[in-house]
Every structure is written in structure tokens, then in C-alpha cells.
Design a protein around this motif. Structure first.
Motif, PDB file in Angstrom:
ATOM      1  N   LEU A 100       0.829  -1.204   0.000  1.00  0.00           N
ATOM      2  CA  LEU A 100       0.000   0.000   0.000  1.00  0.00           C
ATOM      3  C   LEU A 100       0.865   1.256   0.000  1.00  0.00           C
ATOM      4  O   LEU A 100       0.531   2.252  -0.649  1.00  0.00           O
ATOM      5  N   THR A 101       1.999   1.211   0.717  1.00  0.00           N
ATOM      6  CA  THR A 101       2.910   2.355   0.726  1.00  0.00           C
ATOM      7  C   THR A 101       3.501   2.597  -0.652  1.00  0.00           C
ATOM      8  O   THR A 101       3.534   3.739  -1.138  1.00  0.00           O
ATOM      9  N   ALA A 104       0.887   4.058  -2.847  1.00  0.00           N
ATOM     10  CA  ALA A 104       0.682   5.492  -2.614  1.00  0.00           C
ATOM     11  C   ALA A 104       1.801   6.309  -3.268  1.00  0.00           C
ATOM     12  O   ALA A 104       1.550   7.360  -3.868  1.00  0.00           O
ATOM     13  N   SER A 107       1.284   6.265  -7.007  1.00  0.00           N
ATOM     14  CA  SER A 107       0.177   7.155  -7.360  1.00  0.00           C
ATOM     15  C   SER A 107       0.620   8.612  -7.344  1.00  0.00           C
ATOM     16  O   SER A 107       0.257   9.396  -8.228  1.00  0.00           O
TER      17      SER A 107
END
Length: 484
Positions: A100-101, A104, A107
Motif C-alpha cells: 500500500l505504501t 501510494a 500514485s
């Protein structure tokens, strides 16, 4: 263009603001610091129609996504507190935090690269702030109070019966909409079933939830009923970043000052070219439709969200007076200065390839994530024991099934060889989808095989078809031996 950006021409009268004082405050604020309320004219035109289609498609997506499940899991749920995160139906756990890091970070890089190449298209077309304000709250305002002139008149008049019922009706609808949007936002956190359950059981059963709901509804109402475009100009960091991200080849909404200046009022039958006048007839339609209250003719500004309202307004005027459209258009600063149309050049191709590459990297990380996560931990304070010429250690295992299917697993000792496993229950361990299973096993080795007091071992977890799901490295305790 730099010199032109430092001046402001008012009403075709040649009044120029000195460079030292030009735009030393935001466009929605008076020099005294008082809020300058924006009453944008209702936009219409080709780009407005396209943006409406995109906005209503995204709003439909927003209202339907919480009810969509994939393999029995929510399509999207971000319950960080309870550590229940589902993306595209796939569960993510604290152990997957690194994915998820990285997601992010990827993104953020994608946003930066996209902005460098294509400007603030995101702000005008996709940003929730723009969509909610322009395609929901502003639409209601137009329906109740009318267009720009009627809204300004209503704002100036005393609080009579007309103003009270119009403002009261508008604000009441805003509160209801804020409640609806906030409840759907909660569905993305705890799921729609939980939201409905909390609503049915009432505020006395869930006081904390209702207090949070009321506070978020109030914040939602405050943003879209009063704060509005100030979010883009004062709060959102993305607008501030554009100053360091865009360059002369970035595509943005630009005014063609080479073609438009010198601006002057329209006179029917006049040869504007012979009179030394540009195509801009100084009608101010690009200004009155702007939802952030700026004049696009002053050049690129941080308040501009690339909503294209000024493009449609200008094109409509140009069409009426018989001049070519595109005086305000999507273009790069380089195109405006040189007159050479922008193309999908090697720079944009390179950025596009990089964007696709980063998305593929993120997809690979998600796809290559292990289906099962296994841990074998020795209980605190435990030690080995001897039995029938074997050294035995006890381990507590934890299996986390990250898939949407039930797994029947068994355990094998991979390194060193000749290890044996004794189960507290069955050797076939069933792990339901999205569940954690815990238990205890004993691992034994022949006493002669253990040479060290703490020897490294590797344990493998296999499914019923013999596929390796995960491995875990730990240590095996034995008697202390003096090595010669």
C-alpha cells in the motif's frame, strides 16, 4: 508573455495595474482581505457537456461502488482502524503495508508526471471537489436562485420573504445532500451493511458514530455551501505544486494573447486587423463563467482548475461575431508563443510510457503477493526437551489466508532434512478465506543431527495439491555443545 502576465487591462480602457501590485492577493479576496463571493454564470458548450457526462458517470460510480462485491468481498473498503482494507475485492492486511505504501508513492509519482505533461486536467474533470460543487451543489443553486444576475440581485436585496424561502430551501437541500454524501463515504470505511445497521439501531446505541457523522456532515456542508473555491486556492496543495511542475510544454487552458491582443470592444463591420485590434472583444464572458473568479487572460494562475468554462464561453462569443474559435483553448505556453500546434511529441510519449510502467509495477506487486502468510513462533519461555533420542521444540503457528478461496494446508520441514512434525490436531489444516488460523505443533530432529544450540531451520506450507504457499525461517533449540 511574462510582461503581459504582470498587467491587467480593465474593460478595454487601458487601465494597467503596476507590476509590483499585480495579483498580490488571490482573485476571490478584496485588497482589504474581505471575501469576494463568486457568482459564476451557468456554463454551456461542448466541453461543459463532456464534463457533465464524466461527472455523472463518476457520481454513479460513487453511489454504486459500496454495494459491489467481488468474490464476496467489498470492491473497495478502507477501514484502517479495524485493519480491513479491500481493493478490487482483494483483502490487504498490516503485513501488506509495504504494498500500500508503494502504491501510494506510485500514485503520487503518476500525479506529478501527469501534471507535468497534461496540466491540471484532473482538477477540472475528475476531482471530487469540482464534481460535487459544479455538478451537484451549483446545479441546485441555479435551479433555485437562477443564473448569475439573479443570484447577485438576491444577494444584494434585504431579507424579505423571497430571499428567506430561496436561501432556506437551498440550505436545507444542501444539508440533506451533505448527510447522503457523508453516509456513502462511511460505507467506504465500514461497508453498507454496517452503516444500515448503525442507522437502524439509532444514535443511543452508537453515540460515537453519530457524533462523527454529524461533524463530517457539518464539514461537508461548510465546504460546499460556503468555503467552495477557497478549497482549491487556499487548502489544496495540488494547485500550489503546479508552479513547480508545469513548464512551457505542459498542456493547460491558455488564452492566445498573440491573437487576442490588443483587445477592444466589438464593432460590427469593422476590420479589426487593419485597426490593429486583436480577436478578443473584451466581453468578459470568460471571467463571469469562471468558478474561481479569475481572468484567464492574465495568464496561468494557481486558482485555475482547467474546468474549460472559459473555453466554452469564448467559443460561443467567437461564433456569434464570426471569428475563429479557440482564442482560449487547451494548449501549451510554447504553442501560444510560437503558433506551432502542440503534438503528442516524444516527451509526452515518454511520460505516458513511464506512467504505464509504474502502473504495471504496482499491478505486479499486487499480483505476486503471497496467497498465504505463515509464521512459526516459539512460545515465550519455552525450551527444547528430549524424548527417545530426539530433540523436540514447540511452535505456535499462525496462518493468514489472503485469497478468496478456502485453503487446506500441511506443513513440511524443508531444511534440514529428517525433521518430523507432530500436530495437536489434524495434519490437514483448513484456513477459510480471509481468515487467520492459529495452532501448535512439535518439531523434532534426531539428537545427533542438531549440532548447534540454536540451529536455523526452514518450514514450508503447502496446499492440498502440493503447491508451495509460503516459507518461514526460524531457529531450533538444542543442547549446548562445545565445538572442537
Amino acid at each position: 508573455m511574462e510582461d503581459y502576465n504582470k498587467q491587467e487591462v480593465k474593460g478595454g480602457q487601458g487601465q494597467v495595474v503596476e507590476p509590483e501590485t499585480y495579483r498580490d492577493s488571490i482573485g476571490t479576496m478584496e485588497q482589504s482581505g474581505k471575501r469576494k463571493w463568486v457568482f459564476p454564470k451557468k456554463p454551456k458548450g461542448r466541453y461543459t457537456n463532456y464534463r457533465n457526462i464524466v461527472a455523472y458517470a463518476l457520481l454513479t460510480f460513487y453511489f454504486t461502488l459500496p454495494f459491489i462485491t467481488i468474490n464476496g468481498n467489498p470492491a473497495l473498503q478502507l477501514n484502517i482502524i479495524s485493519r480491513q482494507v479491500f481493493i478490487a475485492g482483494q483483502p490487504f492486511y498490516p503485513q501488506d503495508f509495504f504494498i500500500l505504501t508503494i502504491g501510494a508513492i506510485v500514485s503520487l509519482i503518476c500525479i506529478i508526471i501527469f501534471t507535468i505533461a497534461f496540466g491540471r486536467i484532473f482538477c477540472g474533470w475528475i476531482c471530487p471537489q469540482t464534481i460535487f460543487l459544479e455538478n451537484v451543489f451549483r446545479k441546485i443553486e441555479y435551479a433555485i436562485e437562477g443564473d448569475r444576475n439573479k443570484q447577485m440581485k438576491l444577494d444584494r436585496q434585504e431579507w424579505n420573504s423571497e430571499k428567506i424561502w430561496k436561501r432556506g430551501l437551498k440550505w436545507s437541500i444542501y444539508i440533506i445532500l451533505s448527510l447522503i454524501f457523508t453516509h456513502f463515504m462511511f460505507m467506504y470505511v465500514v461497508g453498507y451493511k454496517e452503516v444500515f445497521r448503525i442507522l437502524l439501531e439509532g444514535p443511543f446505541e452508537h453515540p460515537t458514530n453519530f457524533i462523527v457523522m454529524i461533524l463530517l456532515t457539518a464539514a461537508f456542508y461548510f465546504v460546499f455551501a460556503w468555503f467552495r473555491e477557497q478549497v482549491c486556492t487556499l487548502v489544496c496543495p495540488y494547485g500550489r505544486l503546479q508552479g513547480v511542475l508545469i513548464d512551457k510544454e505542459t498542456i493547460n487552458v491558455f488564452y492566445d494573447f498573440n491573437r487576442g491582443e490588443n483587445r477592444a470592444k466589438w464593432r460590427k463591420g469593422e476590420d479589426r486587423s487593419a485597426a490593429g485590434k486583436g480577436d478578443c472583444i473584451d466581453c468578459y464572458q470568460c471571467v463571469v463563467v469562471c468558478p474561481t473568479g479569475i481572468d484567464i487572460r492574465d495568464g496561468q494562475q494557481l486558482e485555475c482548475v482547467n474546468c474549460t468554462a472559459c473555453i466554452d464561453a469564448c467559443d460561443e462569443v467567437m461564433d456569434k461575431v464570426g471569428l475563429p474559435k479557440g482564442l482560449i483553448r487547451y494548449a501549451s505556453e510554447k504553442e501560444i508563443e510560437t503558433g506551432i500546434p502542440s503534438k503528442f511529441n516524444s516527451r509526452m510519449k515518454g511520460f505516458t510510457i513511464l506512467l504505464v510502467g509504474l502502473q504495471l509495477l504496482l499491478g505486479y506487486l499486487v499480483y505476486s503477493r503471497a496467497d498465504m502468510e505463515a509464521k512459526f513462533i516459539k512460545p515465550a519461555g519455552s525450551t527444547f526437551f528430549l524424548r527417545e533420542g530426539k530433540i523436540i521444540n514447540t511452535y505456535n503457528y499462525t496462518f493468514l489466508n489472503k485469497t478468496n478461496d478456502k485453503k487446506i494446508v500441511n506443513i513440511r520441514i524443508l531444511e534440514p532434512q529428517n525433521g518430523e512434525i507432530t500436530y495437536s490436531t489434524s495434519s490437514k489444516i483448513t484456513v477459510a478465506r480471509d481468515k487467520i488460523v492459529k495452532g501448535t505443533i512439535n518439531i523434532s530432529f534426531p539428537e545427533k543431527q542438531i549440532k548447534l544450540s540454536k540451529q536455523n531451520i526452514k518450514i514450508g506450507v503447502y496446499d492440498h495439491e502440493g503447491n508451495l504457499l509460503d516459507t518461514y525461517d526460524t531457529y531450533f533449540e538444542g543442547p549446548f555443545k562445545i565445538q572442537f
